[in-house]
Design an enzyme around this catalytic site. Structure first.
Site, PDB file in Angstrom:
ATOM      1  N   ASP A  90       0.841  -1.191   0.000  1.00  0.00           N
ATOM      2  CA  ASP A  90       0.000   0.000   0.000  1.00  0.00           C
ATOM      3  C   ASP A  90       0.881   1.247   0.000  1.00  0.00           C
ATOM      4  OD1 ASP A  90      -2.990   0.842   0.446  1.00  0.00           O
ATOM      5  OD2 ASP A  90      -1.815   2.134   1.769  1.00  0.00           O
ATOM      6  N   ILE A  91       0.551   2.234  -0.848  1.00  0.00           N
ATOM      7  CA  ILE A  91       1.315   3.480  -0.881  1.00  0.00           C
ATOM      8  C   ILE A  91       1.007   4.297   0.372  1.00  0.00           C
ATOM      9  CG2 ILE A  91       1.723   5.644  -2.131  1.00  0.00           C
ATOM     10  CD1 ILE A  91       0.919   4.231  -4.688  1.00  0.00           C
ATOM     11  N   GLU A 133      -4.857   2.244  -4.250  1.00  0.00           N
ATOM     12  CA  GLU A 133      -3.391   2.302  -4.205  1.00  0.00           C
ATOM     13  C   GLU A 133      -2.781   1.026  -3.645  1.00  0.00           C
ATOM     14  OE1 GLU A 133      -4.719   4.274  -0.275  1.00  0.00           O
ATOM     15  OE2 GLU A 133      -5.503   3.905  -2.297  1.00  0.00           O
TER      16      GLU A 133
END
Length: 213
Positions: A90-91, A133
Site C-alpha cells: 500500500d502506498i 493504491e
C-alpha cells in the site's frame, strides 16, 4: 453452388474447364473469407478477455484475474508441498499525494510503482492491482525469509525512485504486509493475515515491512 443438383454440377465440370476453375475460385474465396472471419473473431475475443483481466491504468492484472490465478497457483503449491507467500503493498499517505498534486499525478505514481514491481519481480511471481493504491503479489515456491528479502528490495527501490510529472519531482514510500501460505488455509485467510500485517506496518511508522504472526 449448394442448390444445384449434384449430377448437374459434375456434368458442367466435365464439359468445361472454365466451370471447374470458377467453382474452385468460389470455394477458395469462401474458405478464405470464413477463415478471416474466424481469425478476426478469435482476436477480438482475446482482446476482450485481456481488457477484462488487466488494469487499464497500470497495465498489471486486476482483481478479477487474481480470483482465478491465485487459487490455481496456490493449489499447485499445495500439491507440490512447496512454500509460498502473499504480499499486500500500500502506498503511504497516497491521499496526500492526490490532494497536493492532483489525481493525474497520483496516477503517475501508481504507474511508477507498478513498473518498479514488474521489472523487479521474478517471471513466475503474480502481481495484481488489488484496489485503489493497493497491490498484491503471490510469490510461489518462496519461503518466508526469501519473501521478506524480495519485499525489502521492492520497498527500498520504491523509496529511492524519483517520480517525475511535468515540473514536479517527488518520492513515495510503501508499507508491505507478508503472510506465508499454509496447506490448510484459504486465499481469504492468507489475505486477511497479510492485511493485518500491513496495518501493523502502518501503525509502526510506515515505509516498512511486517510479517503476519
Amino acid at each position: 453452388v449448394l442448390v444445384v443438383p449434384h449430377d448437374t454440377v459434375w456434368s458442367m465440370v466435365d464439359q468445361s474447364h472454365d466451370v471447374a476453375r470458377n467453382l474452385l475460385a468460389i470455394i477458395a474465396g469462401r474458405m478464405r473469407n470464413d477463415n478471416s472471419a474466424l481469425i478476426t473473431s478469435h482476436n477480438k475475443r482475446a482482446q476482450y478477455e485481456h481488457q477484462a483481466t488487466v488494469d487499464a491504468l497500470t497495465g498489471v492484472h486486476n482483481r478479477r484475474w487474481m480470483s482465478e490465478a491465485f487459487p490455481r497457483v496456490l493449489h499447485r503449491c499445495k500439491l507440490d508441498s512447496s512454500n509460498s507467500a502473499i504480499l499486500v503493498i500500500d502506498i503511504d499517505f497516497f491521499k496526500r499525494v492526490n490532494d497536493t498534486y492532483g489525481h493525474l499525478v497520483g496516477d503517475v505514481a501508481l504507474k511508477s510503482l507498478a513498473k518498479i514491481m514488474q521489472v523487479n519481480l521474478r517471471p513466475h511471481d503474480l502481481l495484481v492491482r488489488y484496489g485503489g493504491e493497493e497491490f498484491a503479489i503471490l510469490l510461489p515456491d518462496t519461503g518466508i525469509e526469501q519473501a521478506r528479502s524480495i519485499a525489502e528490495r521492492l520497498r527500498t527501490m520504491v523509496a529511492a525512485n524519483e517520480i517525475i510529472s511535468g515540473d514536479l519531482a517527488f518520492k513515495i514510500t510503501v508499507s508491505i504486509g507478508i503472510a506465508p501460505t499454509t496447506q490448510s488455509g484459504s486465499l481469504e485467510d492468507f489475505f486477511g493475515a497479510a492485511d493485518r500485517a500491513l496495518y501493523r506496518a502502518k501503525e509502526l511508522g510506515r515505509n516498512r515491512i511486517e510479517i503476519s504472526a
